[in-house]
Motif scaffolding. Structure first.
Motif, PDB file in Angstrom:
ATOM      1  N   GLU A  72     -19.524  10.713 -32.059  1.00 25.36           N
ATOM      2  CA  GLU A  72     -20.367   9.635 -32.563  1.00 25.36           C
ATOM      3  C   GLU A  72     -21.820  10.096 -32.600  1.00 25.36           C
ATOM      4  N   LEU A  74     -25.620  10.111 -35.286  1.00 24.90           N
ATOM      5  CA  LEU A  74     -26.345   9.710 -36.475  1.00 24.90           C
ATOM      6  C   LEU A  74     -26.616  10.980 -37.286  1.00 24.90           C
ATOM      7  N   VAL A 134     -29.069  -2.859 -38.127  1.00 21.52           N
ATOM      8  CA  VAL A 134     -28.869  -2.505 -36.716  1.00 21.52           C
ATOM      9  C   VAL A 134     -27.697  -3.294 -36.131  1.00 21.52           C
ATOM     10  N   VAL A 137     -24.435  -1.935 -37.668  1.00 23.61           N
ATOM     11  CA  VAL A 137     -24.120  -0.617 -37.124  1.00 23.61           C
ATOM     12  C   VAL A 137     -23.525  -0.743 -35.731  1.00 23.61           C
ATOM     13  N   ALA A 138     -24.084  -1.619 -34.909  1.00 28.52           N
ATOM     14  CA  ALA A 138     -23.552  -1.831 -33.562  1.00 28.52           C
ATOM     15  C   ALA A 138     -22.101  -2.275 -33.622  1.00 28.52           C
ATOM     16  N   PHE A 141     -19.830   0.743 -34.847  1.00 25.24           N
ATOM     17  CA  PHE A 141     -19.663   1.838 -33.890  1.00 25.24           C
ATOM     18  C   PHE A 141     -18.689   1.492 -32.772  1.00 25.24           C
ATOM     19  N   LEU A 171     -32.377   3.376 -36.075  1.00 22.85           N
ATOM     20  CA  LEU A 171     -30.977   3.589 -35.701  1.00 22.85           C
ATOM     21  C   LEU A 171     -30.856   4.582 -34.545  1.00 22.85           C
ATOM     22  N   TYR A 172     -31.689   5.590 -34.551  1.00 20.57           N
ATOM     23  CA  TYR A 172     -31.708   6.585 -33.468  1.00 20.57           C
ATOM     24  C   TYR A 172     -32.013   5.914 -32.137  1.00 20.57           C
ATOM     25  N   THR A 175     -28.995   3.051 -31.367  1.00 19.79           N
ATOM     26  CA  THR A 175     -27.659   3.517 -30.982  1.00 19.79           C
ATOM     27  C   THR A 175     -27.676   4.388 -29.736  1.00 19.79           C
ATOM     28  N   TYR A 177     -27.660   7.551 -29.903  1.00 18.05           N
ATOM     29  CA  TYR A 177     -26.886   8.741 -30.224  1.00 18.05           C
ATOM     30  C   TYR A 177     -27.793   9.884 -30.671  1.00 18.05           C
TER      31      TYR A 177
END
Length: 245
Positions: A72, A74, A134, A137-138, A141, A171-172, A175, A177
């Motif tokens: 997982e 980005l 956001v 995306v949550a 994931f 997003l970075y 998440t 990630y």
């Protein structure tokens, strides 16, 4: 002789590759509707077919460099043409794209994008769009996958410069990630406009990941520097070998 045939071959390639999209899209629809795996198999098959036919019809080969992420992450990618989407999707185990909401209404593409877990974004409503992105995306994931975003928000022709948008940083941070930058030279061989396709080697290169915890402005500066710098190097390399402009 090859140069004289490149135009007609490009036209034939474009026609047949869109026919293949319709045939595969229609044929796999029943499986895709009941199983996300059906959608993934159909899209992987299409990407491989488009890449394979580009090789023998156009002389356009593909090279994937660097460590392809499997977990997982980005993925922030340079975007020059439709072809780099196919290469990245073919390389990643389960890619999910941040994409324009309008594409969700496109025949076949919309259905399969939704089944793959792609995130539609309304680019006309920046604040609300980012907040919804956001949140979506949550939710997505919850299932494994690699989330692909284009930092410039659109295709950018080789040599052109467009600003990097804040979406990847949000997003970075949201998440937690790692972010894997991706460089490419594909636009030299598959332009963003027109039907001409040129022989050569289209490269997509996965670069060293940016680990979580980097401050936003530093992250954005680093992301742009590594993607643009490496993409420029790939294009210089391609021009030296293949004489493309």
């Amino acid at each position: 002789m090859r140069k004289l045939l490149q135009g007609p071959l490009s036209l034939i390639y474009v026609i047949q590759v869109y026919i293949a999209m319709a045939v595969l899209g229609f044929g796999f629809t029943p499986w895709a509707l009941v199983s996300k795996r059906g959608a993934l198999v159909a899209c992987k098959l299409y990407a491989r077919y488009a890449i394979w036919t580009a090789r023998w019809m156009l002389g356009l080969k593909v090279e994937v460099r660097g460590a392809v992420p499997r977990g997982e992450v980005l993925v922030a990618a340079k975007h020059q043409s439709f072809f780099d989407i196919l290469i990245i999707f073919g390389a990643l185990p389960h890619a999910k794209f941040i994409m324009k909401r309008e594409l969700m209404w496109t025949p076949f593409i919309g259905l399969y994008a939704k089944r793959l877990g792609c995130i539609p974004v309304n680019r006309g409503k920046r604040g609300g769009a980012i907040a919804k992105m956001v949140k979506d995306v949550a939710a997505e994931f919850a299932e494994p996958g690699q989330l692909v975003i284009y930092p410039q928000g659109t295709r950018v022709a080789p040599g052109d410069r467009k600003p990097y948008k804040v979406g990847p940083a949000i997003l970075y941070e949201g998440t937690g990630y790692p972010c894997v930058p991706v460089a490419t030279n594909v636009g030299l061989f598959w332009p963003r406009k027109g039907i001409m396709r040129y022989p050569g080697v289209g490269v997509v290169e996965f670069l060293d990941p940016i680990q979580p915890g980097v401050e936003r402005h530093q992250f954005m500066d680093q992301l742009e520097q590594v993607i643009e710098g490496r993409s420029d190097m790939l294009m210089v390399e391609a021009k030296a070998h293949y004489g493309v402009r």
